[in-house]
Design an enzyme around this catalytic site. Structure first.
Site, PDB file in Angstrom:
ATOM      1  N   ASN A 288       0.822  -1.208   0.000  1.00 59.25           N
ATOM      2  CA  ASN A 288       0.000   0.000   0.000  1.00 59.25           C
ATOM      3  C   ASN A 288       0.859   1.262   0.000  1.00 59.25           C
ATOM      4  OD1 ASN A 288       0.329   1.288   2.862  1.00 59.25           O
ATOM      5  ND2 ASN A 288       0.324  -0.922   3.137  1.00 59.25           N
TER       6      ASN A 288
ATOM      7  N   TYR B 281      -4.947   4.263  12.506  1.00 59.63           N
ATOM      8  CA  TYR B 281      -5.137   5.354  11.547  1.00 59.63           C
ATOM      9  C   TYR B 281      -6.183   6.317  12.089  1.00 59.63           C
ATOM     10  CZ  TYR B 281      -2.329   3.159   7.914  1.00 59.63           C
ATOM     11  OH  TYR B 281      -1.279   2.648   7.190  1.00 59.63           O
TER      12      TYR B 281
ATOM     13  N   LYS C  84       0.797  -0.343  16.497  1.00 57.47           N
ATOM     14  CA  LYS C  84       1.261   0.948  15.974  1.00 57.47           C
ATOM     15  C   LYS C  84       0.080   1.872  15.731  1.00 57.47           C
ATOM     16  CE  LYS C  84       3.390   1.639  11.671  1.00 57.47           C
ATOM     17  NZ  LYS C  84       4.544   1.322  10.820  1.00 57.47           N
TER      18      LYS C  84
ATOM     19  N   LYS D 173      -0.907   6.041  14.212  1.00 58.82           N
ATOM     20  CA  LYS D 173      -0.451   7.212  13.476  1.00 58.82           C
ATOM     21  C   LYS D 173      -0.385   8.429  14.393  1.00 58.82           C
ATOM     22  CE  LYS D 173      -0.084   4.968   9.731  1.00 58.82           C
ATOM     23  NZ  LYS D 173       1.279   4.738   9.198  1.00 58.82           N
TER      24      LYS D 173
ATOM     25  N   ASP E  86       3.853   6.630  14.321  1.00 54.36           N
ATOM     26  CA  ASP E  86       4.317   6.832  12.942  1.00 54.36           C
ATOM     27  C   ASP E  86       3.797   8.160  12.406  1.00 54.36           C
ATOM     28  OD1 ASP E  86       5.009   6.684  10.292  1.00 54.36           O
ATOM     29  OD2 ASP E  86       3.921   4.827   9.865  1.00 54.36           O
TER      30      ASP E  86
ATOM     31  N   GLU F  43       8.505   6.719  14.497  1.00 56.72           N
ATOM     32  CA  GLU F  43       8.754   6.406  13.082  1.00 56.72           C
ATOM     33  C   GLU F  43       8.574   7.612  12.158  1.00 56.72           C
ATOM     34  OE1 GLU F  43       6.570   2.952  11.733  1.00 56.72           O
ATOM     35  OE2 GLU F  43       6.452   3.689   9.679  1.00 56.72           O
TER      36      GLU F  43
ATOM     37  N   GLU G 162      10.866   3.451   4.984  1.00 56.23           N
ATOM     38  CA  GLU G 162       9.875   2.838   4.079  1.00 56.23           C
ATOM     39  C   GLU G 162       9.736   3.609   2.772  1.00 56.23           C
ATOM     40  OE1 GLU G 162       6.343   3.490   6.731  1.00 56.23           O
ATOM     41  OE2 GLU G 162       5.470   4.356   4.933  1.00 56.23           O
TER      42      GLU G 162
ATOM     43  N   ASP H 123      11.275  -1.483   2.160  1.00 54.61           N
ATOM     44  CA  ASP H 123      10.249  -2.448   1.740  1.00 54.61           C
ATOM     45  C   ASP H 123      10.554  -2.858   0.304  1.00 54.61           C
ATOM     46  OD1 ASP H 123       7.965  -3.721   0.797  1.00 54.61           O
ATOM     47  OD2 ASP H 123       6.581  -2.130   1.390  1.00 54.61           O
TER      48      ASP H 123
ATOM     49  N   HIS I 146       8.517  -2.394   6.089  1.00 53.16           N
ATOM     50  CA  HIS I 146       7.165  -1.859   5.896  1.00 53.16           C
ATOM     51  C   HIS I 146       6.382  -2.788   4.971  1.00 53.16           C
ATOM     52  CE1 HIS I 146       4.576   0.412   3.005  1.00 53.16           C
ATOM     53  NE2 HIS I 146       4.179   1.070   4.081  1.00 53.16           N
TER      54      HIS I 146
ATOM     55  N   GLU J 190       6.158  -6.055   9.430  1.00 54.23           N
ATOM     56  CA  GLU J 190       4.912  -5.360   9.727  1.00 54.23           C
ATOM     57  C   GLU J 190       3.728  -6.241   9.374  1.00 54.23           C
ATOM     58  OE1 GLU J 190       4.543  -1.558   7.708  1.00 54.23           O
ATOM     59  OE2 GLU J 190       2.962  -0.931   9.089  1.00 54.23           O
TER      60      GLU J 190
HETATM   61  O1  OAA Z   1       0.174   4.721   6.328  1.00 55.98           O
HETATM   62  C1  OAA Z   1       1.008   4.254   5.547  1.00 55.98           C
HETATM   63  O2  OAA Z   1       1.304   4.818   4.473  1.00 55.98           O
HETATM   64  C2  OAA Z   1       1.725   2.985   5.886  1.00 55.98           C
HETATM   65  C3  OAA Z   1       2.840   3.195   6.819  1.00 55.98           C
HETATM   66  O3  OAA Z   1       3.391   4.265   6.986  1.00 55.98           O
HETATM   67  C4  OAA Z   1       3.313   2.055   7.602  1.00 55.98           C
HETATM   68  O4  OAA Z   1       2.758   0.986   7.459  1.00 55.98           O
HETATM   69  O5  OAA Z   1       4.263   2.242   8.359  1.00 55.98           O
HETATM   70 MG    MG Z   2       5.168   4.087   8.265  1.00 62.00          MG
END
Ligand code: OAA
Ligand code: MG
Length: 389
Positions: A53, A155, A181, A183, A212, A238, A264, A291, A321, A340
């Site tokens: 992704n 997220y 994890k 965000k 992250d 991150e 990543e 990745d 990643h 991950e």
């Molecule tokens: O939200 C994303 O683009 C994915 C991401 O950073 C991760 O999996 O560390």
């Molecule tokens: Mg990330």
């Protein structure tokens, strides 16, 4: 033997989530099938690959450059000395013909996706799991079938309450994960800290949180977060700043002595090397997330691992990643620190073969031939739809 066809298709993996930089409402990926003339049980061996992704499908680049280069090449130039199998390094060189250095971006995704399918075919032709083949060719001889995995999520969902975020994290812990994890950087620092505190209430001893920022912060913001985050015992902080801002990353270590992670969005050995040379990353505690599916595939990742070795880094500091089975095989075969996992996102491409359970933060690789996609029914259905058409 030879490749008889390469098919590709762009597939939506959209969802209403967002990180600090993008939302995933229009996200897609490329699925690739490499059809060979090697027959098994009356059917041709087909290798499959897809990109992780975040970088969208790359069908146009594949159709215009990389697939024709392979199909137009002399088949004998793409195979091993004895002609019995594909040589992924030769296929890679063929794809990269007439490509200038530098500017590593979308083409690294296109090549990485085809490279994944090539390795799947190679292991299938050898009739082995890819992790076994990698351990024999490039690893310690025997694989480590137990692989550390962490649950990526957290997220920003429209209207998600703190208790819904806690429920999400609890569901990962209930499924056997020990590291989760979330965000950051998609809300104010105060709100992010409230979200972190809410997750901390759910975690027990031995369970940890990664955060992250997806490269969102400028230097001042990354330092403000570092000062707040160092009060917690996080698994890692991150991708604070832009992936190519090595000076920001190097400065941050003066404000954050706990583990950080990044990489990543670095798509070549050379970009990874710049991070190691200039990013101030610490080989005793930091984590590298290159990745292969986004960065020219495993052929290039092997070069990155060599580069890390030359700079005194252990492979065990790598936790890629992307949450795909290709990196799971690399982790098991080459001794990475783990992989991950997106337990609920980007399905059916994320996750493990059916029946594989997470126990105490680890999975055990099943003995499936190739990368193991055939062991995941909903994913394999998508793959068959492409290769059987
Ligand atoms: O939200 C994303 O683009 C994915 C991401 O950073 C991760 O999996 O560390
Ligand atoms: Mg990330």
């Amino acid at each position: 033997m030879k490749i008889v066809d390469i098919r590709e298709k762009t597939i939506p993996i959209s969802s209403p989530i967002r990180n600090a930089y993008i939302d995933f409402t229009k996200m897609t990926l490329s699925l690739v099938a490499v059809v060979t003339d090697v027959m098994r049980d009356g059917k041709p061996v087909v290798g499959y690959g897809f990109n992780s992704n975040g970088r969208y499908g790359q069908g146009m680049l594949m159709r215009e450059r990389f697939i024709p280069r392979i199909l137009d090449a002399d088949p004998a130039s793409l195979v091993t000395e004895d002609g019995s199998n594909l040589d992924p390094h030769k296929v890679w060189d063929c794809m990269y013909t007439n490509e200038k250095p530098g500017g590593h971006g979308e083409r690294s995704v296109a090549i990485g996706t085809i490279d994944m399918a090539i390795w799947d075919a190679v292991a299938k032709i050898e009739n082995k799991p890819l992790f076994q083949l990698l351990a024999e060719r490039h690893g310690a001889g025997a694989p480590e079938k137990k692989v550390f995995v962490y649950a990526a999520g957290g997220y920003y969902y429209p209207g998600q309450s703190l208790s819904a975020l806690q429920d999400e994290m609890r569901s990962y812990i209930d499924r056997g994960y020990t590291v989760v994890k979330k965000k950051i950087g998609g809300a104010s620092l105060d709100e992010d800290l409230r979200r972190i505190d809410a997750i901390m209430e759910v975690l027990q001893d031995g369970q940890k949180l990664c955060v992250d920022a997806n490269g969102r912060f400028d230097l001042d913001t990354s330092i403000a977060y570092a000062k707040a985050l160092r009060e917690y015992d996080l698994f890692w902080y991150e991708e604070a700043g832009d992936p190519l801002d090595f000076e920001l990353q190097a400065t941050l270590r003066s404000y954050y002595d706990k583990p950080m992670a990044t990489g990543e969005n670095l798509f070549s050995m050379q970009d990874a090397r710049n991070l190691i040379r200039y990013g101030g990353m610490r080989a005793d505690r930091d984590w590298l997330q290159f990745d292969c599916a986004l960065s020219y595939g495993l052929v290039e990742y092997l070069r990155t691992l060599d580069m890390l070795h030359q700079h005194g880094w252990s492979r065990s500091r790598c936790i890629p990643h992307g949450g795909h089975q290709m990196s799971l095989n690399i982790a098991a075969g080459l001794g990475l620190g783990g992989n991950e996992s997106y337990p609920d996102l980007f399905q059916p491409f994320g996750g493990f073969p059916d029946g594989v359970r997470v126990e105490n933060g680890h999975i055990t690789m099943p003995d499936l031939v190739g990368i193991g996609f055939e062991g995941k029914a909903n994913l394999y259905a998508e793959m068959r739809a492409l290769s059987d058409q």
